[in-house]
Design a protein around this motif. Structure first.
Motif, PDB file in Angstrom:
ATOM      1  N   LYS A  93       0.851  -1.202   0.000  1.00 17.46           N
ATOM      2  CA  LYS A  93       0.000   0.000   0.000  1.00 17.46           C
ATOM      3  C   LYS A  93       0.882   1.246   0.000  1.00 17.46           C
ATOM      4  O   LYS A  93       0.770   2.125   0.858  1.00 17.46           O
ATOM      5  CB  LYS A  93      -0.921  -0.014   1.223  1.00 17.46           C
ATOM      6  N   THR A  94       1.752   1.299  -0.988  1.00 17.02           N
ATOM      7  CA  THR A  94       2.792   2.321  -1.008  1.00 17.02           C
ATOM      8  C   THR A  94       2.239   3.729  -1.201  1.00 17.02           C
ATOM      9  O   THR A  94       2.746   4.687  -0.616  1.00 17.02           O
ATOM     10  CB  THR A  94       3.817   1.997  -2.108  1.00 17.02           C
ATOM     11  N   LYS A  95       1.204   3.866  -2.007  1.00 17.29           N
ATOM     12  CA  LYS A  95       0.634   5.190  -2.247  1.00 17.29           C
ATOM     13  C   LYS A  95       0.086   5.790  -0.955  1.00 17.29           C
ATOM     14  O   LYS A  95       0.325   6.964  -0.638  1.00 17.29           O
ATOM     15  CB  LYS A  95      -0.466   5.120  -3.302  1.00 17.29           C
ATOM     16  N   VAL A  96      -0.638   4.978  -0.194  1.00 19.89           N
ATOM     17  CA  VAL A  96      -1.193   5.443   1.080  1.00 19.89           C
ATOM     18  C   VAL A  96      -0.066   5.781   2.047  1.00 19.89           C
ATOM     19  O   VAL A  96      -0.107   6.799   2.758  1.00 19.89           O
ATOM     20  CB  VAL A  96      -2.116   4.374   1.700  1.00 19.89           C
ATOM     21  N   ALA A  97       0.971   4.926   2.066  1.00 19.74           N
ATOM     22  CA  ALA A  97       2.121   5.164   2.941  1.00 19.74           C
ATOM     23  C   ALA A  97       2.824   6.458   2.571  1.00 19.74           C
ATOM     24  O   ALA A  97       3.205   7.256   3.440  1.00 19.74           O
ATOM     25  CB  ALA A  97       3.092   3.990   2.862  1.00 19.74           C
ATOM     26  N   ALA A  98       3.014   6.687   1.272  1.00 20.27           N
ATOM     27  CA  ALA A  98       3.692   7.896   0.802  1.00 20.27           C
ATOM     28  C   ALA A  98       2.903   9.150   1.164  1.00 20.27           C
ATOM     29  O   ALA A  98       3.483  10.182   1.543  1.00 20.27           O
ATOM     30  CB  ALA A  98       3.909   7.821  -0.704  1.00 20.27           C
ATOM     31  N   GLU A  99       1.590   9.082   1.046  1.00 13.36           N
ATOM     32  CA  GLU A  99       0.745  10.229   1.410  1.00 13.36           C
ATOM     33  C   GLU A  99       0.853  10.530   2.906  1.00 13.36           C
ATOM     34  O   GLU A  99       0.890  11.695   3.316  1.00 13.36           O
ATOM     35  CB  GLU A  99      -0.704   9.947   1.025  1.00 13.36           C
ATOM     36  N   LEU A 100       0.904   9.472   3.697  1.00 13.21           N
ATOM     37  CA  LEU A 100       1.051   9.650   5.142  1.00 13.21           C
ATOM     38  C   LEU A 100       2.381  10.315   5.472  1.00 13.21           C
ATOM     39  O   LEU A 100       2.439  11.276   6.262  1.00 13.21           O
ATOM     40  CB  LEU A 100       0.946   8.294   5.841  1.00 13.21           C
ATOM     41  N   VAL A 101       3.460   9.825   4.864  1.00 11.20           N
ATOM     42  CA  VAL A 101       4.780  10.398   5.117  1.00 11.20           C
ATOM     43  C   VAL A 101       4.826  11.855   4.664  1.00 11.20           C
ATOM     44  O   VAL A 101       5.391  12.723   5.352  1.00 11.20           O
ATOM     45  CB  VAL A 101       5.878   9.572   4.415  1.00 11.20           C
ATOM     46  N   ALA A 102       4.228  12.151   3.502  1.00  6.43           N
ATOM     47  CA  ALA A 102       4.201  13.528   2.997  1.00  6.43           C
ATOM     48  C   ALA A 102       3.501  14.453   3.987  1.00  6.43           C
ATOM     49  O   ALA A 102       3.939  15.599   4.217  1.00  6.43           O
ATOM     50  CB  ALA A 102       3.519  13.576   1.638  1.00  6.43           C
ATOM     51  N   SER A 103       2.426  13.969   4.610  1.00 10.02           N
ATOM     52  CA  SER A 103       1.703  14.789   5.591  1.00 10.02           C
ATOM     53  C   SER A 103       2.556  15.032   6.833  1.00 10.02           C
ATOM     54  O   SER A 103       2.499  16.118   7.432  1.00 10.02           O
ATOM     55  CB  SER A 103       0.388  14.112   5.975  1.00 10.02           C
ATOM     56  N   ILE A 104       3.359  14.039   7.213  1.00  6.83           N
ATOM     57  CA  ILE A 104       4.245  14.192   8.368  1.00  6.83           C
ATOM     58  C   ILE A 104       5.274  15.276   8.099  1.00  6.83           C
ATOM     59  O   ILE A 104       5.560  16.124   8.953  1.00  6.83           O
ATOM     60  CB  ILE A 104       4.970  12.864   8.683  1.00  6.83           C
TER      61      ILE A 104
ATOM     62  N   LEU B 148      14.073  10.904   6.108  1.00  5.37           N
ATOM     63  CA  LEU B 148      14.764   9.844   5.368  1.00  5.37           C
ATOM     64  C   LEU B 148      13.812   8.744   4.900  1.00  5.37           C
ATOM     65  O   LEU B 148      14.204   7.868   4.139  1.00  5.37           O
ATOM     66  CB  LEU B 148      15.870   9.230   6.234  1.00  5.37           C
ATOM     67  N   MET B 149      12.556   8.804   5.353  1.00 11.73           N
ATOM     68  CA  MET B 149      11.603   7.748   5.008  1.00 11.73           C
ATOM     69  C   MET B 149      11.314   7.670   3.500  1.00 11.73           C
ATOM     70  O   MET B 149      11.263   6.549   2.949  1.00 11.73           O
ATOM     71  CB  MET B 149      10.301   7.945   5.790  1.00 11.73           C
ATOM     72  N   PRO B 150      11.140   8.796   2.782  1.00 15.69           N
ATOM     73  CA  PRO B 150      10.920   8.675   1.324  1.00 15.69           C
ATOM     74  C   PRO B 150      12.069   7.963   0.625  1.00 15.69           C
ATOM     75  O   PRO B 150      11.840   7.142  -0.277  1.00 15.69           O
ATOM     76  CB  PRO B 150      10.798  10.134   0.878  1.00 15.69           C
ATOM     77  N   PHE B 151      13.306   8.260   1.028  1.00 15.95           N
ATOM     78  CA  PHE B 151      14.465   7.583   0.438  1.00 15.95           C
ATOM     79  C   PHE B 151      14.363   6.078   0.662  1.00 15.95           C
ATOM     80  O   PHE B 151      14.560   5.276  -0.260  1.00 15.95           O
ATOM     81  CB  PHE B 151      15.759   8.115   1.044  1.00 15.95           C
TER      82      PHE B 151
ATOM     83  N   LEU C  49      15.810   4.107  -7.795  1.00 14.88           N
ATOM     84  CA  LEU C  49      17.038   4.700  -7.275  1.00 14.88           C
ATOM     85  C   LEU C  49      17.141   6.191  -7.535  1.00 14.88           C
ATOM     86  O   LEU C  49      17.620   6.949  -6.683  1.00 14.88           O
ATOM     87  CB  LEU C  49      18.239   3.958  -7.854  1.00 14.88           C
ATOM     88  N   LEU C  50      16.722   6.642  -8.707  1.00 13.68           N
ATOM     89  CA  LEU C  50      16.786   8.071  -9.001  1.00 13.68           C
ATOM     90  C   LEU C  50      15.833   8.852  -8.101  1.00 13.68           C
ATOM     91  O   LEU C  50      16.178   9.915  -7.576  1.00 13.68           O
ATOM     92  CB  LEU C  50      16.466   8.326 -10.482  1.00 13.68           C
ATOM     93  N   SER C  51      14.631   8.306  -7.896  1.00 14.00           N
ATOM     94  CA  SER C  51      13.667   8.948  -7.000  1.00 14.00           C
ATOM     95  C   SER C  51      14.192   8.961  -5.575  1.00 14.00           C
ATOM     96  O   SER C  51      13.984   9.923  -4.824  1.00 14.00           O
ATOM     97  CB  SER C  51      12.323   8.217  -7.056  1.00 14.00           C
ATOM     98  N   ALA C  52      14.879   7.892  -5.209  1.00 13.15           N
ATOM     99  CA  ALA C  52      15.452   7.813  -3.859  1.00 13.15           C
ATOM    100  C   ALA C  52      16.460   8.933  -3.650  1.00 13.15           C
ATOM    101  O   ALA C  52      16.407   9.657  -2.644  1.00 13.15           O
ATOM    102  CB  ALA C  52      16.114   6.449  -3.651  1.00 13.15           C
ATOM    103  N   LYS C  53      17.367   9.101  -4.606  1.00 18.87           N
ATOM    104  CA  LYS C  53      18.382  10.158  -4.478  1.00 18.87           C
ATOM    105  C   LYS C  53      17.741  11.543  -4.442  1.00 18.87           C
ATOM    106  O   LYS C  53      18.134  12.406  -3.656  1.00 18.87           O
ATOM    107  CB  LYS C  53      19.379  10.077  -5.633  1.00 18.87           C
ATOM    108  N   ASP C  54      16.754  11.750  -5.304  1.00 17.11           N
ATOM    109  CA  ASP C  54      16.091  13.060  -5.378  1.00 17.11           C
ATOM    110  C   ASP C  54      15.327  13.396  -4.101  1.00 17.11           C
ATOM    111  O   ASP C  54      15.100  14.578  -3.797  1.00 17.11           O
ATOM    112  CB  ASP C  54      15.136  13.101  -6.566  1.00 17.11           C
ATOM    113  N   SER C  55      14.922  12.372  -3.356  1.00 24.75           N
ATOM    114  CA  SER C  55      14.130  12.605  -2.149  1.00 24.75           C
ATOM    115  C   SER C  55      14.982  13.005  -0.943  1.00 24.75           C
ATOM    116  O   SER C  55      14.451  13.469   0.069  1.00 24.75           O
ATOM    117  CB  SER C  55      13.340  11.342  -1.786  1.00 24.75           C
ATOM    118  N   LEU C  56      16.296  12.827  -1.038  1.00 24.00           N
ATOM    119  CA  LEU C  56      17.164  13.134   0.099  1.00 24.00           C
ATOM    120  C   LEU C  56      17.232  14.646   0.344  1.00 24.00           C
ATOM    121  O   LEU C  56      17.311  15.431  -0.598  1.00 24.00           O
ATOM    122  CB  LEU C  56      18.575  12.608  -0.152  1.00 24.00           C
ATOM    123  N   PRO C  57      17.210  15.058   1.602  1.00 23.86           N
ATOM    124  CA  PRO C  57      17.400  16.485   1.908  1.00 23.86           C
ATOM    125  C   PRO C  57      18.780  16.949   1.437  1.00 23.86           C
ATOM    126  O   PRO C  57      19.702  16.140   1.274  1.00 23.86           O
ATOM    127  CB  PRO C  57      17.291  16.540   3.431  1.00 23.86           C
ATOM    128  N   LYS C  58      18.923  18.232   1.231  1.00 23.54           N
ATOM    129  CA  LYS C  58      20.205  18.775   0.798  1.00 23.54           C
ATOM    130  C   LYS C  58      21.158  18.833   1.985  1.00 23.54           C
ATOM    131  O   LYS C  58      20.836  19.409   3.028  1.00 23.54           O
ATOM    132  CB  LYS C  58      20.017  20.171   0.209  1.00 23.54           C
TER     133      LYS C  58
END
Length: 541
Positions: free
Chosen positions: A324-335, A359-362, A371-380
């Motif tokens: 249920k990755t979409k639901v999980a991603a929405e939850l993390v985004a809200s956090i 670090l959860m999106p990564f 992998l590209l999405s993982a790298k892009d999700s990391l904070p600067k």
């Protein structure tokens, strides 16, 4: 009748304390506000939560209200809700500035050397010892039991667990009816598990003792909670979570009428480890609701509500593992939309949000192979210069190097993968050297688990690179053995069991039976990891 007896005993303590209060003259002036952190000072008195239970302690105080807040504070500590415990203890010292056990509780609730409120802990520590050592007419003013608690906690802060445990053992021996002392001694004496995941002798003895205490105190949630906590983080296979721990966790939440948020989270954690997806999701959602209600009722921010962030991230972990990755991603985004108030960057809530939430999106993208999405999700990172690198920037760079290396492996570019592998090894070496320095910082409790996870991933990366050399199995096995047991307080750093990766490799090279075993082991470690079940089912067809 039990509560009537307890009331009259407490009242007799009040009368005695009122009589002796006339004798108490401490020469130094003490401002009680010094032990109350500013974020807490402006709050109203915390509400009582009788469903959490209360240790039957005789608190030497001239105030019944102070006694109740001290007991409730210790109940909150045992329920792993340190901030709420601290509020109760600070309320007690405001009602009775001479209440020794309230200062003991303040120090205990702020025990971590890196705590945001370390200045308040230091003042409470000094006040605690001053009161514990005070004499009137040549005799100690406070009861021996309270002085022993004070000495035990002082030893814990100043000299570590060993000295503290010796005092607690003497306390438990002198006062066999003090259930809290019995539980603390047993919990701190447990030996954990060996490298093979088997309980050591002292661990078995501790569990047996906890079971006896639960049997003797069947209606006390505190005893049951200790029995669960002593086993909740056991290596997989060491404890039967489904048949042994899950019924206990369910009973604990029933005894507390489902009103203790931290125990709802504990139930979610046990259900997650038991493989009960429905109960895990339900429990974490209920914990989230309770934490949110508490936050709103007390007009608090996320800085003082790390339990909410943890419950949300554990829920996201459960959802993601089940596909249920979409639901999980929405939850993390809200956090991640939540903002931290300026000046509270080192609060437990802020650090949990930074080190776990950001670090959860990564981790989710990495588990999916994006992998590209993982790298892009990391904070600067604050810097990319190795010489000036702070712990968090080092973590971010290490994750990026790992993702780059895996990406190169998937493109069959082993030469590039080895270059990233070498750079990652250098960063890990730097981080190992940082440990002594970081251990004095607020971030150490969060830095260490991530470092451990990166060591596992580096070994797993070595296995990927070594597949053509015939050494992959050894490196996969090394990474499997390097995995840590699950923490009930912090969500997992790696969202897939390494046994699953081993199974994929074995399947790839035609070792079907070995792959089956690996997927089965993956499910023992993470029973809700759906991908391992799908692979196992495909091999069984």
């Amino acid at each position: 009748m039990k509560w009537i007896l307890a009331y009259w005993i407490a009242l007799s303590v009040v009368v005695l304390a009122q009589e002796k209060a006339k004798e108490l003259t401490v020469t130094e002036t003490f401002d009680v506000k010094g032990v109350i952190a500013e974020p807490v000072r402006k709050l109203a008195k915390p509400a009582m939560l009788p469903q959490a239970g209360e240790p039957q302690l005789l608190i030497f105080s001239s105030s019944l209200e102070a006694q109740e807040h001290v007991r409730q504070g210790f109940a909150m500590i045992h329920a792993s809700w340190d901030f709420e415990a601290y509020r109760h203890f600070t309320t007690a010292v405001q009602v009775d500035p001479q209440c020794l056990m309230a200062y003991v509780g303040i120090v205990l609730s702020l025990t971590s050397p890196q705590h945001e409120f370390h200045e308040q802990r230091a003042k409470a520590y000094n006040r605690m010892l001053t009161l514990a050592e005070f004499k009137a007419d040549g005799e100690f003013y406070y009861p021996e039991s309270e002085r022993m608690y004070a000495v035990a906690i002082a030893e814990l802060v100043a000299n570590g667990l060993g000295n503290s445990l010796r005092v607690l053992k003497q306390l438990a021996n002198n006062y066999p009816n003090d259930l809290q002392a019995q539980l603390l001694v047993t919990y701190l004496s447990r030996g954990g598990y060996n490298a093979l995941g088997n309980p050591r002798v002292t661990q078995r003895q501790a569990i047996a003792r906890f079971k006896d205490l639960v049997k003797q105190n069947p209606e006390d949630p505190m005893a049951l909670n200790f029995l669960i906590m002593a086993q909740a983080e056991a290596p997989y296979g060491a404890v039967d979570f489904k048949n042994e721990l899950l019924p206990l966790a369910l009973k604990l939440t029933q005894m507390s009428e489902g009103k203790v948020a931290t125990w709802k989270s504990l139930l979610g954690f046990i259900a997650w480890r038991s493989g009960d997806a429905e109960l895990a999701e339900k429990s974490f959602r209920e914990a989230i609701a309770l934490f949110q209600q508490w936050q709103e009722a007390n007009k608090l921010g996320i800085a003082d509500n790390p339990g909410l962030v943890r419950a949300q991230l554990f829920l996201a972990t459960v959802l993601h593992a089940q596909g249920k990755t979409k639901v999980a991603a929405e939850l993390v985004a809200s956090i991640l939309k939540v903002k931290i108030v300026s000046g509270r960057e080192y609060s437990a809530g802020a650090l949990t949000l930074k080190w776990c939430g950001q670090l959860m999106p990564f981790k989710m993208h990495l588990e999916q192979g994006k992998l590209l999405s993982a790298k892009d999700s990391l904070p600067k990172p604050a810097t990319t210069n190795r010489r000036d690198m702070d712990p968090y920037s080092a973590i971010l760079l290490a994750y990026k190097l790992y993702a780059n290396a895996i990406n190169a492996v998937e493109k069959s570019d082993v030469i590039t993968a080895r270059k990233y592998h070498t750079k990652l090894a250098l960063i890990l070496s730097d981080m190992q050297k940082m440990q002594a320095q970081v251990s004095q910082s607020y971030e150490f409790p969060y830095f260490l688990p991530v470092l451990s996870a990166l060591v596992v991933l580096h070994k797993e990366l070595t296995a990927h690179i070594s597949e053509e050399d015939g050494l992959a199995y050894n490196w996969y096995q090394a990474s499997i053995e390097a995995q840590s047991s699950e923490s009930r307080l912090l969500p997992p750093e790696i969202l897939f069991p390494i046994e699953y990766r081993m199974g994929l490799y074995q399947k790839k090279v035609g070792k079907k039976n070995q792959a089956k075993e690996s997927f089965q082991k993956a499910l023992k470690r993470r029973p809700l990891y759906l991908k391992a079940q799908i692979e196992l089912d495909s091999l069984n067809q």
